[in-house]
Design an enzyme around this catalytic site. Sequence first.
Site, PDB file in Angstrom:
ATOM      1  N   GLY A  12      -5.223  -0.801   1.001  1.00 25.84           N
ATOM      2  CA  GLY A  12      -4.927   0.317   1.914  1.00 25.84           C
ATOM      3  C   GLY A  12      -4.795   1.615   1.135  1.00 25.84           C
ATOM      4  O   GLY A  12      -4.254   1.616   0.035  1.00 25.84           O
ATOM      5  N   ASP A 129       4.090   0.389   0.813  1.00 28.00           N
ATOM      6  CA  ASP A 129       5.113  -0.625   1.110  1.00 28.00           C
ATOM      7  C   ASP A 129       6.170  -0.746   0.013  1.00 28.00           C
ATOM      8  O   ASP A 129       7.230  -1.331   0.238  1.00 28.00           O
ATOM      9  CB  ASP A 129       4.462  -2.005   1.307  1.00 28.00           C
ATOM     10  CG  ASP A 129       3.656  -2.090   2.587  1.00 28.00           C
ATOM     11  OD1 ASP A 129       3.758  -1.169   3.415  1.00 28.00           O
ATOM     12  OD2 ASP A 129       2.918  -3.077   2.754  1.00 28.00           O
ATOM     13  N   MET A 171       5.487   0.653   9.079  1.00 26.34           N
ATOM     14  CA  MET A 171       4.720  -0.344   8.321  1.00 26.34           C
ATOM     15  C   MET A 171       5.647  -1.129   7.401  1.00 26.34           C
ATOM     16  O   MET A 171       6.797  -0.756   7.187  1.00 26.34           O
ATOM     17  CB  MET A 171       3.601   0.322   7.551  1.00 26.34           C
ATOM     18  CG  MET A 171       2.393   0.612   8.423  1.00 26.34           C
ATOM     19  SD  MET A 171       1.003   1.228   7.466  1.00 26.34           S
ATOM     20  CE  MET A 171      -0.315   1.106   8.684  1.00 26.34           C
TER      21      MET A 171
END
Length: 349
Positions: A12, A129, A171
């Site tokens: 990502g 993340d 997320m």
Amino acid sequence: MPERVAVLTGGGDCPGLNAVIRAIVRRSLNLYNYEVVGLMKGWRGLLEMDYEILDREKVSGLLPRGGTILRTSRTNPLKVDGGVKTIFENFEKLNLKALIAIGGEDTLGAANQLYAKGLKVIGVPKTIDNDLDGTDYTFGYDTAVNIAMEAIDRVHTTAESHNRVMVVEVMGRHAGWIALESGIAGGADVILIPERPFEIEKVCNIIKHRHEHGRDFSIVVVAEGASFHSDGQTAGKLILQDADVDAFGHVRLGGIGSFLAKEIENRTGFESRVVILGHIQRGGSPTAFDRVLATRFGIAAIDLVNKGSFGQMVALRGNKIVNIPISDAVQKLKTVSEELYQVAEVFFG
Ligand code: F6P
């Protein structure tokens, strides 16, 4: 002829990727006289010989730009037929001294396996993340947390005006860093993370208690990968967008926020709404913190190339940039500690 170093961005995208690329190119040209080969779309660029030479002009103006000029993909070279052989052949064809792989657990997991087979690779950790082990922070994370915090601030005023429960879905596939820190910073009343499967009834009780004690709105922050127990079951249930998996075996998450908002409304009677932040958290310009971290990582990575310290990943420990074996970073994910979650819990309800 100058020596050549390749760089790729995989997985990502995240704010700060371009800042790393810029730092690698500037340091290479200033100090080492390396030619930098930009591989397009992650590992796919090396498999398909899709690349461009990155000179000073190509990286001009990149520092504040989100995304990656090299594009990205979730291509796993170890899952492609003959992929490993092609990687080594093309590495030779391009006459590379080394390859810098900028990525998260998947891209660096592949880098680690290829290093074990002899590839001269250096890793740079990235992911919004923040779940890559071995580094205190990955770049992109600070930007994502700030975007989520600002969204929570905005949601606050509308929740208050309408006396609603607002569920904000952020997320975080396996780790709840974004939910936890944006939730603490934004003053969330409940924060739900993958590390801690939750019970819907308990969440509703927290909200009811809050509303019975003088408050008439609530903010719930939930990570997309948070799972819940339903009625006596022990395994946590995840909400998936669909059952397909990518080349690294990941399912597409998303939907827990909408599910939860409905459950809260049905069980408490309080009007509820959901806001799903999705890719907004990954887009746009990096924060100052991420620009600086990305720049420091890029410089440290090319310095490692120069030293020939292959199989290493640059990392932030305290305020120092260090290097650790890539293998140390990809063995397990860095998840939110119980201690930190307890800080958030002080403000629940
Ligand atoms: O790994 C970063 C991440 O943003 C996760 O938080 C999220 O689950 C996933 O990527 C989304 O992936 P995609 O952009 O492929 O939908």
